[in-house]
Design a protein around this motif. Structure first.
Motif, PDB file in Angstrom:
ATOM      1  N   HIS A  90     -76.223  45.290  59.780  1.00 22.41           N
ATOM      2  CA  HIS A  90     -75.951  45.145  61.203  1.00 22.41           C
ATOM      3  C   HIS A  90     -75.751  43.662  61.504  1.00 22.41           C
ATOM      4  CE1 HIS A  90     -76.408  49.230  62.447  1.00 22.41           C
ATOM      5  NE2 HIS A  90     -77.542  49.341  61.801  1.00 22.41           N
TER       6      HIS A  90
ATOM      7  N   GLU B  37     -74.527  65.077  64.389  1.00 24.84           N
ATOM      8  CA  GLU B  37     -73.482  65.211  65.403  1.00 24.84           C
ATOM      9  C   GLU B  37     -73.066  63.836  65.941  1.00 24.84           C
ATOM     10  OE1 GLU B  37     -74.360  67.503  69.094  1.00 24.84           O
ATOM     11  OE2 GLU B  37     -73.199  69.004  67.997  1.00 24.84           O
ATOM     12  N   PHE B  38     -74.079  63.035  66.280  1.00 24.96           N
ATOM     13  CA  PHE B  38     -73.794  61.692  66.775  1.00 24.96           C
ATOM     14  C   PHE B  38     -73.100  60.870  65.686  1.00 24.96           C
ATOM     15  CE2 PHE B  38     -74.613  57.298  67.950  1.00 24.96           C
ATOM     16  CZ  PHE B  38     -74.328  57.325  69.303  1.00 24.96           C
TER      17      PHE B  38
ATOM     18  N   LEU C 208     -66.103  67.406  69.137  1.00 29.11           N
ATOM     19  CA  LEU C 208     -67.032  68.026  68.187  1.00 29.11           C
ATOM     20  C   LEU C 208     -66.676  69.489  67.968  1.00 29.11           C
ATOM     21  CD1 LEU C 208     -70.390  66.448  69.413  1.00 29.11           C
ATOM     22  CD2 LEU C 208     -69.296  66.057  67.204  1.00 29.11           C
TER      23      LEU C 208
ATOM     24  N   MET D  35     -77.731  52.749  65.690  1.00 30.69           N
ATOM     25  CA  MET D  35     -76.805  53.786  65.209  1.00 30.69           C
ATOM     26  C   MET D  35     -75.560  53.848  66.091  1.00 30.69           C
ATOM     27  SD  MET D  35     -79.220  57.013  64.307  1.00 30.69           S
ATOM     28  CE  MET D  35     -80.705  56.750  63.359  1.00 30.69           C
TER      29      MET D  35
ATOM     30  N   ALA E 199     -77.919  57.658  59.769  1.00 30.05           N
ATOM     31  CA  ALA E 199     -77.347  58.305  60.947  1.00 30.05           C
ATOM     32  C   ALA E 199     -77.133  59.793  60.690  1.00 30.05           C
ATOM     33  CB  ALA E 199     -76.032  57.635  61.324  1.00 30.05           C
TER      34      ALA E 199
ATOM     35  N   ARG F  91     -78.574  54.074  73.280  1.00 29.74           N
ATOM     36  CA  ARG F  91     -77.754  54.261  72.076  1.00 29.74           C
ATOM     37  C   ARG F  91     -76.305  54.554  72.456  1.00 29.74           C
ATOM     38  NH1 ARG F  91     -78.395  59.343  67.923  1.00 29.74           N
ATOM     39  NH2 ARG F  91     -77.739  60.449  69.787  1.00 29.74           N
TER      40      ARG F  91
ATOM     41  N   SER G 119     -73.621  48.492  54.070  1.00 32.71           N
ATOM     42  CA  SER G 119     -74.372  48.736  55.296  1.00 32.71           C
ATOM     43  C   SER G 119     -75.116  47.477  55.736  1.00 32.71           C
ATOM     44  CB  SER G 119     -75.412  49.830  55.055  1.00 32.71           C
ATOM     45  OG  SER G 119     -74.795  51.080  54.957  1.00 32.71           O
TER      46      SER G 119
ATOM     47  N   TYR H 263     -72.254  59.129  74.241  1.00 38.09           N
ATOM     48  CA  TYR H 263     -72.703  60.516  74.324  1.00 38.09           C
ATOM     49  C   TYR H 263     -74.221  60.570  74.280  1.00 38.09           C
ATOM     50  CZ  TYR H 263     -73.511  65.330  72.635  1.00 38.09           C
ATOM     51  OH  TYR H 263     -73.958  66.621  72.454  1.00 38.09           O
TER      52      TYR H 263
ATOM     53  N   ALA I 275     -63.124  58.461  70.077  1.00 37.46           N
ATOM     54  CA  ALA I 275     -64.587  58.573  70.028  1.00 37.46           C
ATOM     55  C   ALA I 275     -65.284  57.223  70.219  1.00 37.46           C
ATOM     56  CB  ALA I 275     -65.019  59.201  68.704  1.00 37.46           C
TER      57      ALA I 275
ATOM     58  N   LEU J 233     -72.623  51.797  64.722  1.00 33.01           N
ATOM     59  CA  LEU J 233     -72.112  52.054  63.376  1.00 33.01           C
ATOM     60  C   LEU J 233     -70.598  51.902  63.300  1.00 33.01           C
ATOM     61  CD1 LEU J 233     -73.843  55.166  61.811  1.00 33.01           C
ATOM     62  CD2 LEU J 233     -73.578  52.917  60.826  1.00 33.01           C
TER      63      LEU J 233
ATOM     64  N   ASN K 188     -76.900  52.873  56.166  1.00 32.49           N
ATOM     65  CA  ASN K 188     -76.803  53.164  57.608  1.00 32.49           C
ATOM     66  C   ASN K 188     -76.159  54.518  57.872  1.00 32.49           C
ATOM     67  OD1 ASN K 188     -78.036  50.849  58.480  1.00 32.49           O
ATOM     68  ND2 ASN K 188     -76.140  49.695  58.681  1.00 32.49           N
ATOM     69  N   ASP K 189     -75.181  54.872  57.062  1.00 33.28           N
ATOM     70  CA  ASP K 189     -74.513  56.163  57.225  1.00 33.28           C
ATOM     71  C   ASP K 189     -75.459  57.311  56.884  1.00 33.28           C
ATOM     72  OD1 ASP K 189     -72.177  54.891  57.960  1.00 33.28           O
ATOM     73  OD2 ASP K 189     -71.461  54.741  55.911  1.00 33.28           O
TER      74      ASP K 189
ATOM     75  N   ARG L 122     -71.101  61.922  63.414  1.00 35.67           N
ATOM     76  CA  ARG L 122     -69.679  62.298  63.390  1.00 35.67           C
ATOM     77  C   ARG L 122     -68.908  61.555  64.466  1.00 35.67           C
ATOM     78  NH1 ARG L 122     -68.605  66.821  60.088  1.00 35.67           N
ATOM     79  NH2 ARG L 122     -70.541  67.939  59.729  1.00 35.67           N
ATOM     80  N   LEU L 123     -69.513  61.440  65.655  1.00 31.07           N
ATOM     81  CA  LEU L 123     -68.829  60.732  66.747  1.00 31.07           C
ATOM     82  C   LEU L 123     -68.611  59.265  66.414  1.00 31.07           C
ATOM     83  CD1 LEU L 123     -70.508  62.158  69.964  1.00 31.07           C
ATOM     84  CD2 LEU L 123     -68.206  62.564  69.116  1.00 31.07           C
ATOM     85  N   ARG L 124     -69.479  58.700  65.589  1.00 30.15           N
ATOM     86  CA  ARG L 124     -69.296  57.302  65.179  1.00 30.15           C
ATOM     87  C   ARG L 124     -68.435  57.227  63.926  1.00 30.15           C
ATOM     88  NH1 ARG L 124     -69.429  54.183  69.007  1.00 30.15           N
ATOM     89  NH2 ARG L 124     -69.159  52.611  67.405  1.00 30.15           N
ATOM     90  N   ASN L 125     -67.720  58.294  63.620  1.00 26.18           N
ATOM     91  CA  ASN L 125     -66.811  58.349  62.476  1.00 26.18           C
ATOM     92  C   ASN L 125     -67.499  58.204  61.121  1.00 26.18           C
ATOM     93  OD1 ASN L 125     -64.463  58.780  63.980  1.00 26.18           O
ATOM     94  ND2 ASN L 125     -64.322  56.596  64.436  1.00 26.18           N
ATOM     95  N   VAL L 126     -68.779  58.579  61.055  1.00 24.43           N
ATOM     96  CA  VAL L 126     -69.456  58.594  59.758  1.00 24.43           C
ATOM     97  C   VAL L 126     -68.931  59.810  58.985  1.00 24.43           C
ATOM     98  CG1 VAL L 126     -71.694  58.903  58.631  1.00 24.43           C
ATOM     99  CG2 VAL L 126     -71.516  57.459  60.652  1.00 24.43           C
ATOM    100  N   PRO L 127     -68.531  59.619  57.724  1.00 22.16           N
ATOM    101  CA  PRO L 127     -68.006  60.764  56.943  1.00 22.16           C
ATOM    102  C   PRO L 127     -69.131  61.704  56.521  1.00 22.16           C
ATOM    103  CG  PRO L 127     -68.073  58.793  55.589  1.00 22.16           C
ATOM    104  CD  PRO L 127     -68.530  58.378  56.953  1.00 22.16           C
TER     105      PRO L 127
ATOM    106  N   SER M 238     -68.254  52.848  60.380  1.00 20.48           N
ATOM    107  CA  SER M 238     -68.270  53.379  59.027  1.00 20.48           C
ATOM    108  C   SER M 238     -67.023  52.971  58.257  1.00 20.48           C
ATOM    109  CB  SER M 238     -68.390  54.895  59.069  1.00 20.48           C
ATOM    110  OG  SER M 238     -69.084  55.319  57.954  1.00 20.48           O
TER     111      SER M 238
END
Lengths: 257, 275
Positions: free
Chosen positions: A112, B161-162, A55, A100, B155, A152, A110, A79, A74, A103, B151-152, B164-169, A105
């Motif tokens: 689940h 921040e989280f 980050l 979440m 999130a 999570r 979208s 985290y 990641a 996810l 969903n993006d 971003r960690l899940r690769n959300v743009p 992406s």
């Protein structure tokens, strides 16, 4: 045989707004470790964690997770952030927060999948929060929120779990139970936890690092007087097997009197 | 009262009101949960610069205003991403400068006297059919984008921040959101005016946030509330011969106060024994 190195931090320097936050930090975490990083507030704990997660980017030095740059690893990391109280009024249910963590992406529309919901159910059951799944996130207590955030983090089956001030929202009575959960997790997951509170140190911890702009890594779960002096710049009493049960901050000038 | 429905301008106004309600319900929800109401207000006011530019250059209304609004939204996005703590001041600057540019450009446009008041409160009773089609298309685009990235967006709005960690743009989605606000605001301003846009972007989602448990239901509830306010406001303005945009806003405000009172009442009800 030596365990595989999961986290490899080499000679990392980081400054923020012209302030040096981290100086020449070097740290390796082997698979299966339970590392606790302690240090005073503002000592760079959260910064170190965010550098390991990708980050933040170091000004100098390298961070490798599973031998890769952090952002590429990641999906193998879990985290739990420091501030679980963000967005308390947000209209979202416990189950949706945990989802979440699943996810993926950039893979189209979208939705689940069934396996996401099964994983979420497992993670919530492990944290004993499944019965609360329909509740609004803002209606939970601090300890319950913490459990949801750990769920999570766990829902993606990470190989390593990063916890930032995980004890913050948990009352004293629940701490024992919380340690047991972490110990159980540590059988399969590597854990890196940072805390300013030395209460987090328990017999489950396998190694300790102290951080106060500089990093001091100790390979066993014990903490030495030398480390404490280094991190806190004032003498702290260590009781029982090097694990402090109480921190008595007696300063030099007090002793002289 | 029902004879009003026979009038074509009334039918158009109702259709416009419903379309706008749906768009504002969806976008307004994202604006409120991301706490960018001030930013959305800045984009809406800066759109004045676009109106002035369109008249001055002789461009079609939409080209000038959409272009100008996308530009100001882009500047705001860049400031947010580079220096987050400076956003509110920067929004204030763009807000004021955009409006001033618009008014000066209109001053300089020879032989043209546009009533800027109509862009403040709009003229929902004078919506032509062609505008309805434009708004319908925009509504469909907004709906599809939000469903695709639901969903993006969730999130990102909850914990960027989280995400971003899940690769959300996150950066892309943030720019996309500001872009959608810019385009939607410009198209809606023309119909119902600046003030009603801000009212419908904020009041219904703010009420809906209190009693919904997901972004999806918040969007649906906001759209329904918005429709109720718009339709009630239109009929009241027709019956009492009042300005339609302002009447709709006051109906929404009444709804807001009722919900706030209900909230206070609800929190007083259960009396737990004091420890």
């Amino acid at each position: 045989m030596k365990a595989e190195t999961i986290v490899d931090v080499q000679d990392v320097w980081f400054s923020f707004n012209g302030q040096l936050v981290l100086r020449q930090a070097t740290l390796t975490v082997p698979r299966g470790d339970f590392l606790v990083v302690i240090g005073p507030n503002g000592g760079g704990k959260t910064t170190l964690l965010k550098l390991m997660l990708g980050l933040l980017k170091p000004n100098r030095g390298t961070v490798r997770i599973f031998g890769q740059p952090p952002e590429q690893a990641a999906h193998r990391c879990g985290y739990v952030p420091q501030n679980v109280y963000i967005n308390k009024t947000f209209p979202v249910s416990v189950l949706d927060v945990v989802l979440m963590g699943r996810l993926r992406s950039g893979k189209g529309w979208s939705y689940h999948a069934r396996q996401d919901r099964i994983a979420a159910e497992k993670a919530l059951e492990k944290m004993k929060m499944w019965t609360h799944r329909e509740r609004r996130i803002g209606d939970l207590s601090g300890g319950q929120l913490q459990r949801v955030f750990i769920a999570r983090a766990l829902v993606s089956n990470p190989e390593i779990l990063f916890l930032d001030e995980a004890m913050a929202g948990i009352d004293t009575q629940s701490r024992g139970e919380f340690y047991d959960i972490l110990k159980e997790l540590n059988r399969t997951v590597t854990i890196v936890a940072v805390s300013h509170d030395m209460m987090i140190l328990s017999s489950h911890v396998k190694s300790v690092a102290c951080i106060n702009r500089e990093l001091f890594h100790h390979d066993s779960g014990e903490i030495t007087q030398e480390m404490m002096d280094f991190a806190y710049h004032c003498p702290v009493d260590l009781v029982a097997h090097g694990i402090p049960h109480r921190v008595l901050s007696r300063h030099e000038h007090e002793k002289e009197r | 009262m029902w004879e009003a429905l026979q009038l074509e301008f009334m039918q158009n106004a109702l259709t416009a009101g419903i379309l706008i309600s749906v768009v504002c319900g969806i976008i307004g929800t994202l604006v409120v949960v991301n706490r960018i109401v001030f930013l959305a207000g800045g984009i809406a006011h800066a759109a004045y610069g676009g109106i002035g530019l369109a008249y001055f250059m002789g461009w079609p209304y939409l080209t000038g205003t959409v272009g100008f609004s996308l530009f100001s939204a882009g500047v705001m996005a860049a400031v947010t991403l580079k220096a987050k703590h400076r956003v509110d001041a920067m929004v204030g600057v763009i807000w004021a400068v955009g409006m001033a540019v618009g008014i000066i450009l209109l001053d300089l446009t020879p032989g043209y006297n546009v009533d800027l008041m109509s862009f403040l409160f709009g003229s929902i009773l004078a919506v032509p059919r062609s505008d309805l089609w434009q708004m319908a298309v925009m509504g469909v685009v907004v709906f599809v984008v939000v469903v695709y990235y639901y969903n993006d967006f969730l999130a990102m709005s909850y914990d960027d921040e989280f995400a971003r960690l899940r690769n959300v743009p996150v950066t892309f989605l943030y720019c996309l959101l500001l872009g959608m606000i810019a385009v939607a605001v410009v198209m809606i301003i023309r119909v119902v005016g600046l003030i009603l846009v801000i009212a419908l972007l904020t009041i219904p989602p703010f009420i809906a946030e209190k009693f919904t448990r997901s972004l999806r239901t918040m969007m649906i509830a906001s759209s329904i509330l918005s429709c109720m306010f718009t339709v009630t406001g239109l009929f009241l303005s027709y019956a009492l011969n009042l300005t339609s945009g302002a009447t709709i806003i006051l109906v929404a405000a009444a709804g807001f106060f009722i919900s706030a009172l209900w909230e206070i009442f609800k929190h007083r009800q259960p009396t737990y024994p004091s420890v």
